[in-house]
Design a protein around this motif. Structure first.
Motif, PDB file in Angstrom:
ATOM      1  N   SER A   5       0.765  -1.243  -0.111  1.00 25.01           N
ATOM      2  CA  SER A   5      -0.193   0.109  -0.071  1.00 25.01           C
ATOM      3  C   SER A   5       0.935   1.292  -0.054  1.00 25.01           C
ATOM      4  CB  SER A   5      -0.971  -0.085   1.277  1.00 25.01           C
ATOM      5  OG  SER A   5      -0.263   0.080   2.287  1.00 25.01           O
ATOM      6  N   SER A  18      -6.049   2.594  -2.313  1.00 25.48           N
ATOM      7  CA  SER A  18      -5.144   1.698  -1.903  1.00 25.48           C
ATOM      8  C   SER A  18      -6.051   1.116  -0.671  1.00 25.48           C
ATOM      9  CB  SER A  18      -4.088   2.274  -1.247  1.00 25.48           C
ATOM     10  OG  SER A  18      -4.320   3.176  -0.111  1.00 25.48           O
ATOM     11  N   PRO A  19      -5.476  -0.047   0.055  1.00 27.42           N
ATOM     12  CA  PRO A  19      -6.148  -0.608   1.160  1.00 27.42           C
ATOM     13  C   PRO A  19      -6.418   0.366   2.308  1.00 27.42           C
ATOM     14  CG  PRO A  19      -4.571  -2.045   0.333  1.00 27.42           C
ATOM     15  CD  PRO A  19      -4.403  -0.892  -0.175  1.00 27.42           C
ATOM     16  N   ASP A  20      -5.520   1.318   2.498  1.00 25.65           N
ATOM     17  CA  ASP A  20      -5.643   2.260   3.646  1.00 25.65           C
ATOM     18  C   ASP A  20      -6.587   3.836   3.179  1.00 25.65           C
ATOM     19  OD1 ASP A  20      -3.475   2.961   1.994  1.00 25.65           O
ATOM     20  OD2 ASP A  20      -2.208   3.523   3.734  1.00 25.65           O
ATOM     21  N   ARG A  22      -6.394   5.478   0.270  1.00 31.28           N
ATOM     22  CA  ARG A  22      -5.783   6.697  -0.529  1.00 31.28           C
ATOM     23  C   ARG A  22      -5.813   6.497  -1.923  1.00 31.28           C
ATOM     24  NH1 ARG A  22       0.200   6.465   2.333  1.00 31.28           N
ATOM     25  NH2 ARG A  22       0.589   8.308   0.987  1.00 31.28           N
TER      26      ARG A  22
END
Length: 256
Positions: A5, A18-20, A22
């Motif tokens: 990520s 992204s997984p977080d 963003r």
């Protein structure tokens, strides 16, 4: 292989999170703005003043070309930071929106309406994989007798915000520190022109960027609500004021 990520794999498209949570393409566009020369706009009691630190990369450069201050309509001024070609595209879109509104309603477009439309347009380029975000932030200002001065900023994500004082570009943080010291609501445009020039000179990095061209424009009671470049005599006065303030600051640092 599992994609990390930190950007790898998730930064190939503006339409992918992204997984977080963003969107890296938008963050990269914001980085392009941060690498640009500093752009400042201040909203005073009787108008808005724009200032630009236009970095000069060659001694063969012709003064006055590739301006970063523009008129969207007679009653709205703009200053841009980031990729110049992207900025031209955004400015042209803003002019089209202003012209279409005037043709349809027979009145000038309000700044809030223009900001909303332009923000939607810029946001459109952040949600499709076949497009890329504009690497540009745009500051928009206006003034009229009824509503007074207004100042807005749109960043590469299409997010619009209202400001009393705004700075973008590589000197953003230092410029904000200087701007926060000013009593903006009680200052006239003539006073703000000097302060804008002073801030531009104070945040300029003489080591990395030796040469730059100062651009100043304003819109307010002084101009009858029309966006214009600052007259040459006032420009020279502001530039001298800024250079003297910078020299005084250097002398104080030397004494210490």
């Amino acid at each position: 292989l599992r994609m990390s990520s930190i950007g790898s794999g998730y930064d190939l498209s503006a339409g992918q999170f992204s997984p977080d949570g963003r969107v890296f393409q938008v963050e990269y566009a914001i980085k392009a703005v941060e690498n640009s020369g500093s752009v400042i706009a201040l909203r005073g009691k009787d108008g808005v003043v724009f200032g630009v630190e236009k970095i000069i990369t060659s001694k063969l450069y012709e003064e006055g070309s590739n301006r970063r201050v523009h008129s969207v309509d007679n009653h709205i001024g703009a200053a841009v930071a980031g990729l110049l070609s992207d900025a031209r595209a955004v400015i042209n879109r803003a002019r089209d929106e202003a012209a279409n509104y005037r043709d349809t309603y027979q009145v000038p477009i309000p700044l809030k309406t223009l900001t909303e439309r332009l923000g939607k347009y810029m946001h459109y380029f952040t949600v499709y994989g076949s497009l890329r975000p504009f690497g540009v932030s745009i500051l928009l200002g206006t003034w009229n007798e009824t509503n007074g001065p207004k100042l807005m900023e749109i960043d590469p994500s299409g997010t619009a915000r209202g400001f009393y004082g705004c700075a973008v570009g590589k000197g953003k943080q230092n410029a904000k520190t200087e701007i926060e010291k000013l009593d903006l609501s009680n200052m006239s445009c003539r006073e703000l022109v000097k302060e804008v020039a002073k801030v531009i000179y104070s945040v300029h990095d003489e080591v990395k960027d030796k040469h730059f061209e100062l651009e100043l424009s304003w819109i307010g009671k002084e101009t009858g609500g029309t966006h214009q470049l600052v007259p040459q005599d006032i420009f020279n006065e502001a530039k001298t004021y800024a250079e003297e303030a910078l020299n005084d600051s250097d002398d104080e640092d030397t004494d210490m």
